[in-house]
Design an enzyme around this catalytic site. Structure first.
Site, mmCIF file in Angstrom:
data_model
loop_
_atom_site.group_PDB
_atom_site.id
_atom_site.type_symbol
_atom_site.label_atom_id
_atom_site.label_comp_id
_atom_site.label_asym_id
_atom_site.label_seq_id
_atom_site.Cartn_x
_atom_site.Cartn_y
_atom_site.Cartn_z
ATOM 1 N N CYS A 41 -4.095 -0.014 0.599
ATOM 2 C CA CYS A 41 -3.061 0.016 -0.438
ATOM 3 C C CYS A 41 -2.907 -1.374 -1.064
ATOM 4 C CB CYS A 41 -1.741 0.460 0.181
ATOM 5 S SG CYS A 41 -0.305 0.196 -0.859
ATOM 6 N N CYS A 44 0.494 -2.977 -0.546
ATOM 7 C CA CYS A 44 0.660 -3.466 0.828
ATOM 8 C C CYS A 44 -0.018 -4.815 0.997
ATOM 9 C CB CYS A 44 0.084 -2.464 1.826
ATOM 10 S SG CYS A 44 0.962 -0.888 1.887
#
Length: 122
Positions: A41, A44
């Site tokens: 991600c 993230c």
């Protein structure tokens, strides 16, 4: 307080302990991609270092990383993060008191100047 990057069962069970008067923070991230070692991600990846630095400081509260899985696991409606914690975006940080959610930061909110520090004030 250290950042616990492996949510050991005893750590996860400790967040629901009514004996603690200190908040605990669950930090939901995607799992690292096995081929690159980086979180799959991109959001993230953007927050990973600032969050790690923040929660690793000696005066910081307890932070526990909750890995949501690889992309197919994360997309499943049965994903434990979705079912147990009602998390639908990563990264997400939940503030818990006695095992109950009392606050939440999602995605870009985590990087807003001063927002994480304000969020983690007891």
């Amino acid at each position: 307080m250290p950042l616990f990057e492996t949510p050991y069962p005893q750590l996860l069970s400790s967040i629901s302990s009514p004996s603690s008067d200190q908040p605990v923070y669950l930090i939901f991230y995607s799992d690292p991609d096995p081929s690159t070692g980086k979180l799959w991600c991109p959001d993230c990846r953007d927050v990973q270092e600032p969050v790690k630095a923040f929660f690793s400081a000696p005066e910081s509260p307890k932070g526990i990383v909750f890995w949501v899985g690889q992309r197919p696991e994360w997309r499943s409606p049965e994903n434990p993060a979705r079912v147990r914690w009602n998390v639908h975006n990563v990264p997400t940080i939940l503030k818990l008191m006695e095992g109950k959610e009392v606050g939440r930061l999602v995605e870009g909110e985590i990087l807003e100047k001063g927002r994480l520090a304000e969020f983690t004030k007891a």
